[in-house]
Design a protein around this motif. Structure first.
Motif, PDB file in Angstrom:
ATOM      1  N   PHE A   1      15.742  32.782   6.756  1.00 38.19           N
ATOM      2  CA  PHE A   1      16.710  32.945   5.678  1.00 38.19           C
ATOM      3  C   PHE A   1      17.583  31.713   5.599  1.00 38.19           C
ATOM      4  CE2 PHE A   1      18.941  34.620   9.359  1.00 38.19           C
ATOM      5  CZ  PHE A   1      20.230  34.158   9.195  1.00 38.19           C
ATOM      6  N   ALA A   2      18.209  31.525   4.467  1.00 33.67           N
ATOM      7  CA  ALA A   2      19.031  30.345   4.214  1.00 33.67           C
ATOM      8  C   ALA A   2      20.480  30.629   4.564  1.00 33.67           C
ATOM      9  CB  ALA A   2      18.942  29.943   2.744  1.00 33.67           C
ATOM     10  N   MET A   3      21.137  29.628   5.036  1.00 31.11           N
ATOM     11  CA  MET A   3      22.593  29.697   5.198  1.00 31.11           C
ATOM     12  C   MET A   3      23.181  29.122   3.909  1.00 31.11           C
ATOM     13  SD  MET A   3      23.243  30.994   8.152  1.00 31.11           S
ATOM     14  CE  MET A   3      24.966  30.608   8.333  1.00 31.11           C
ATOM     15  N   LYS A   4      24.329  29.628   3.550  1.00 29.76           N
ATOM     16  CA  LYS A   4      24.981  29.106   2.351  1.00 29.76           C
ATOM     17  C   LYS A   4      25.380  27.659   2.621  1.00 29.76           C
ATOM     18  CE  LYS A   4      28.636  30.211  -0.877  1.00 29.76           C
ATOM     19  NZ  LYS A   4      29.604  31.246  -1.221  1.00 29.76           N
ATOM     20  N   SER A   5      24.956  26.787   1.758  1.00 29.12           N
ATOM     21  CA  SER A   5      25.298  25.379   1.929  1.00 29.12           C
ATOM     22  C   SER A   5      26.749  25.144   1.571  1.00 29.12           C
ATOM     23  CB  SER A   5      24.417  24.504   1.042  1.00 29.12           C
ATOM     24  OG  SER A   5      24.865  23.165   1.097  1.00 29.12           O
ATOM     25  N   LYS A   6      27.439  24.458   2.445  1.00 26.21           N
ATOM     26  CA  LYS A   6      28.827  24.090   2.156  1.00 26.21           C
ATOM     27  C   LYS A   6      28.852  22.869   1.235  1.00 26.21           C
ATOM     28  CE  LYS A   6      30.805  25.970   6.391  1.00 26.21           C
ATOM     29  NZ  LYS A   6      30.440  27.282   6.000  1.00 26.21           N
ATOM     30  N   PHE A   7      27.679  22.353   0.922  1.00 30.99           N
ATOM     31  CA  PHE A   7      27.586  21.129   0.147  1.00 30.99           C
ATOM     32  C   PHE A   7      27.033  21.352  -1.256  1.00 30.99           C
ATOM     33  CE2 PHE A   7      27.088  20.101   4.670  1.00 30.99           C
ATOM     34  CZ  PHE A   7      28.254  19.390   4.843  1.00 30.99           C
ATOM     35  N   ILE A   8      27.080  22.590  -1.728  1.00 31.84           N
ATOM     36  CA  ILE A   8      26.638  22.848  -3.099  1.00 31.84           C
ATOM     37  C   ILE A   8      27.666  22.236  -4.044  1.00 31.84           C
ATOM     38  CG2 ILE A   8      26.306  24.634  -4.862  1.00 31.84           C
ATOM     39  CD1 ILE A   8      25.159  26.431  -2.689  1.00 31.84           C
ATOM     40  N   THR A   9      27.186  21.445  -4.985  1.00 36.96           N
ATOM     41  CA  THR A   9      28.052  20.857  -5.996  1.00 36.96           C
ATOM     42  C   THR A   9      28.082  21.800  -7.187  1.00 36.96           C
ATOM     43  OG1 THR A   9      27.463  18.639  -5.272  1.00 36.96           O
ATOM     44  CG2 THR A   9      28.436  18.849  -7.462  1.00 36.96           C
ATOM     45  N   LEU A  10      29.263  22.303  -7.484  1.00 37.66           N
ATOM     46  CA  LEU A  10      29.400  23.220  -8.612  1.00 37.66           C
ATOM     47  C   LEU A  10      29.108  22.501  -9.918  1.00 37.66           C
ATOM     48  CD1 LEU A  10      32.674  25.110  -7.645  1.00 37.66           C
ATOM     49  CD2 LEU A  10      30.316  25.849  -7.323  1.00 37.66           C
ATOM     50  N   THR A  11      28.439  23.207 -10.805  1.00 38.30           N
ATOM     51  CA  THR A  11      28.187  22.666 -12.139  1.00 38.30           C
ATOM     52  C   THR A  11      28.968  23.519 -13.144  1.00 38.30           C
ATOM     53  OG1 THR A  11      26.338  24.076 -12.808  1.00 38.30           O
ATOM     54  CG2 THR A  11      25.809  22.173 -11.407  1.00 38.30           C
ATOM     55  N   LEU A  12      28.980  23.097 -14.361  1.00 36.62           N
ATOM     56  CA  LEU A  12      29.570  23.886 -15.437  1.00 36.62           C
ATOM     57  C   LEU A  12      28.481  24.589 -16.234  1.00 36.62           C
ATOM     58  CD1 LEU A  12      32.315  21.368 -16.624  1.00 36.62           C
ATOM     59  CD2 LEU A  12      32.552  23.328 -15.090  1.00 36.62           C
ATOM     60  N   ASN A  13      27.263  24.599 -15.680  1.00 35.55           N
ATOM     61  CA  ASN A  13      26.128  25.223 -16.362  1.00 35.55           C
ATOM     62  C   ASN A  13      26.124  26.721 -16.091  1.00 35.55           C
ATOM     63  OD1 ASN A  13      25.235  22.661 -17.131  1.00 35.55           O
ATOM     64  ND2 ASN A  13      24.019  22.447 -15.266  1.00 35.55           N
ATOM     65  N   GLU A  14      26.218  27.498 -17.160  1.00 37.55           N
ATOM     66  CA  GLU A  14      26.168  28.942 -17.024  1.00 37.55           C
ATOM     67  C   GLU A  14      24.766  29.442 -17.350  1.00 37.55           C
ATOM     68  OE1 GLU A  14      28.306  33.077 -18.509  1.00 37.55           O
ATOM     69  OE2 GLU A  14      28.897  31.182 -19.435  1.00 37.55           O
TER      70      GLU A  14
END
Length: 175
Positions: A1-14
């Motif tokens: 299973f994946a751990m939540k990445s602390k390095f996800i870059t938020l986008t404004l794409n909905e």
């Protein structure tokens, strides 16, 4: 299973849910994912093997106040159903809004053994309304010490309910 990445870059794409979509997941009592349907996989951006065994908060968007999840957990851990609007985050940083219905799963002795969540496409006006409330709750949470954050965010919601003269369960279905 994946751990939540602390390095996800938020986008404004909905990512917008389609009217007929139902995102379904099941967890154990602690929020570990034990089942997810193909639409959950699609919207989350994770593969099934990354989701099974992961904490459900792997899709938690930072725009969501901690106090909203405290309300959710307080409700379902008592054996009650919860309805609410949630902004989730995909693996690639995109976001999607859902109207969630979470219910406890019980064993034959009436003990909670897990939870089932069914999410559907939310009404646009409801999202616009709840988004403003969540922003106020999040702002209140950030304005105090971490240990007081949930109480501060909860106070915003309780004050709104008092002002409207409605319990949460009624308000959430009216917006």
């Amino acid at each position: 299973f994946a751990m939540k990445s602390k390095f996800i870059t938020l986008t404004l794409n909905e990512k917008k849910m389609r009217d007929g979509d139902f995102i379904v997941s099941k967890t154990d009592k602690t929020g570990i994912i034990t089942y997810c349907n193909p639409i959950f996989i699609e919207f989350s951006g994770y593969q099934e093997h990354e989701l099974i065994g992961a904490q459900h908060n792997i899709i938690r968007h930072p725009d969501m106040p901690r106090s909203a999840f405290a309300l959710l957990w307080n409700t379902i851990s008592k054996g009650d159903e919860f309805f609410g609007y949630v902004k989730n985050m995909s693996k690639n940083g995109d976001f999607y809004w859902v109207f969630a219905h979470i219910s406890p799963d019980f064993d034959f002795n009436g003990n909670i053994i897990g939870y089932t969540s069914v999410r559907r496409c939310p009404k646009l006006q409801a999202v616009q309304t709840i988004e403003q409330i969540y922003k106020q709750m999040l702002q209140a949470e950030k304005s105090v010490a971490t240990k007081d954050a949930i109480d501060a965010g909860t106070k915003i919601l309780l004050d709104l309910l008092k002002q409207k003269g409605l319990p949460y369960e009624q308000l959430i279905h009216l917006i």
